[in-house]
Motif scaffolding. Structure first.
Motif, PDB file in Angstrom:
ATOM      1  N   VAL A 102     -71.429 -24.205  -7.652  1.00 42.12           N
ATOM      2  CA  VAL A 102     -70.450 -24.129  -6.711  1.00 42.12           C
ATOM      3  C   VAL A 102     -70.783 -25.507  -6.206  1.00 42.12           C
ATOM      4  N   THR A 103     -71.764 -25.953  -5.431  1.00 41.82           N
ATOM      5  CA  THR A 103     -72.087 -27.096  -4.720  1.00 41.82           C
ATOM      6  C   THR A 103     -71.988 -28.145  -5.639  1.00 41.82           C
ATOM      7  N   ILE A 104     -72.463 -28.064  -6.832  1.00 41.90           N
ATOM      8  CA  ILE A 104     -71.964 -29.291  -7.916  1.00 41.90           C
ATOM      9  C   ILE A 104     -70.850 -29.605  -8.155  1.00 41.90           C
ATOM     10  N   VAL A 105     -70.099 -28.363  -8.673  1.00 38.75           N
ATOM     11  CA  VAL A 105     -68.651 -28.676  -9.109  1.00 38.75           C
ATOM     12  C   VAL A 105     -67.832 -29.374  -7.845  1.00 38.75           C
ATOM     13  N   THR A 136     -59.469 -28.563   2.539  1.00 35.29           N
ATOM     14  CA  THR A 136     -60.398 -28.685   3.480  1.00 35.29           C
ATOM     15  C   THR A 136     -60.568 -27.683   4.442  1.00 35.29           C
ATOM     16  N   LEU A 137     -59.330 -27.093   4.786  1.00 35.31           N
ATOM     17  CA  LEU A 137     -59.415 -25.972   5.748  1.00 35.31           C
ATOM     18  C   LEU A 137     -60.279 -24.862   5.163  1.00 35.31           C
ATOM     19  N   LEU A 138     -60.096 -24.600   3.938  1.00 32.30           N
ATOM     20  CA  LEU A 138     -60.776 -23.146   3.261  1.00 32.30           C
ATOM     21  C   LEU A 138     -62.463 -23.390   3.267  1.00 32.30           C
ATOM     22  N   GLN A 139     -62.768 -24.926   2.727  1.00 32.60           N
ATOM     23  CA  GLN A 139     -63.958 -25.248   2.754  1.00 32.60           C
ATOM     24  C   GLN A 139     -64.664 -25.003   4.279  1.00 32.60           C
ATOM     25  N   TRP A 161     -69.440 -11.648   2.847  1.00 41.04           N
ATOM     26  CA  TRP A 161     -68.673 -11.320   1.551  1.00 41.04           C
ATOM     27  C   TRP A 161     -67.315 -12.055   1.847  1.00 41.04           C
ATOM     28  N   ILE A 162     -66.739 -12.173   2.873  1.00 39.97           N
ATOM     29  CA  ILE A 162     -65.383 -12.806   3.362  1.00 39.97           C
ATOM     30  C   ILE A 162     -65.406 -14.179   2.940  1.00 39.97           C
ATOM     31  N   SER A 163     -67.035 -14.742   3.258  1.00 42.05           N
ATOM     32  CA  SER A 163     -67.214 -16.069   3.196  1.00 42.05           C
ATOM     33  C   SER A 163     -67.242 -16.393   1.792  1.00 42.05           C
ATOM     34  N   THR A 164     -67.921 -15.427   1.028  1.00 43.05           N
ATOM     35  CA  THR A 164     -67.756 -15.740  -0.594  1.00 43.05           C
ATOM     36  C   THR A 164     -66.509 -15.814  -1.131  1.00 43.05           C
ATOM     37  N   VAL A 165     -65.528 -15.020  -0.521  1.00 43.36           N
ATOM     38  CA  VAL A 165     -64.129 -14.904  -1.284  1.00 43.36           C
ATOM     39  C   VAL A 165     -63.419 -16.121  -0.925  1.00 43.36           C
ATOM     40  N   MET A 167     -64.643 -19.266  -0.154  1.00 42.75           N
ATOM     41  CA  MET A 167     -65.331 -20.180  -0.725  1.00 42.75           C
ATOM     42  C   MET A 167     -65.117 -20.384  -2.367  1.00 42.75           C
ATOM     43  N   GLY A 168     -64.560 -19.039  -2.688  1.00 40.59           N
ATOM     44  CA  GLY A 168     -63.876 -19.072  -4.202  1.00 40.59           C
ATOM     45  C   GLY A 168     -62.477 -19.778  -4.111  1.00 40.59           C
ATOM     46  N   ALA A 169     -61.788 -19.148  -3.170  1.00 41.44           N
ATOM     47  CA  ALA A 169     -60.681 -19.980  -3.031  1.00 41.44           C
ATOM     48  C   ALA A 169     -60.384 -21.312  -2.891  1.00 41.44           C
TER      49      ALA A 169
END
Length: 207
Positions: A102-105, A136-139, A161-165, A167-169
């Protein structure tokens, strides 16, 4: 008609941008201290990150409302933003709180857009899109939650888990807006070469 006064380099908007850049190593040291196990240091890191993120929004608003837009700000603001986000993503991956892919992408996208910005800077500046600002806001939200020592607070671990969702978005929006930026950059370059265009808008905050 009198000419508008020249905007000085060291105005409040640019100073906030420089402060954000200086906060990047501070945040990184705080987060990585004791491999992220020290709760107080993690809280301090979260506080610094939130302050730095707030300056990103504030300097852009001040630059637009007070007419403080400068070439330095157009270039330094997105670089400071990406430096902060990049440092946070790498640090979280080092701590095992975020998958490296994720970080690399995200970093590849951000680096590519930064290089693309320099490629077309002589033709004009591409205005920030709503998608870029949403990215930017989501990140920022996902990183803020991930940095907080939630595991040490009973009943709040589920926020991970909320953070994971989120970050996926953020990852999806990051890729989509990156592709859109490439298309706009190519169009800007083509139109400028044919003498049909110059700039496409305001500073690239949130690009």
């Amino acid at each position: 008609m009198p000419e508008a006064p020249a905007v000085g380099l060291w105005n409040i908007a640019n100073i906030l941008t420089v402060i954000r850049l200086l906060l990047v190593p501070v945040f990184t040291v705080l987060l990585l201290h004791d491999a992220g196990h020290d709760t107080s240091w993690r809280l301090a890191a979260a506080g610094v990150f939130m302050i730095a993120s707030f300056t990103d929004r504030l300097d852009g608003e001040l630059a637009r409302k007070r007419g403080l837009v400068t070439d330095f700000g157009k270039i330094a603001d997105p670089i400071a933003d990406k430096a902060l986000m990049g440092a946070a993503l790498v640090a979280l991956s080092v701590l095992g709180r975020l998958w490296w892919w994720v970080t690399i992408v995200i970093l590849v996208r951000e680096l590519g857009i930064t290089l693309l910005r320099f490629w077309v800077i002589k033709y004009g500046v591409i205005a920030a899109s709503r998608g870029g600002k949403l990215k930017t806001l989501l990140q920022a939200v996902a990183i803020s939650i991930s940095v907080l020592p939630l595991a040490a607070v009973p009943g709040l671990a589920w926020l991970g888990w909320i953070s994971t969702v989120i970050m996926g978005a953020a990852l999806v929006v990051t890729v989509v807006t990156g592709a859109d930026y490439v298309v706009k950059a190519i169009q800007l370059r083509r139109s400028a070469r044919t003498g049909a265009g110059s700039t496409t808008g305001a500073p690239t905050e949130g690009a």
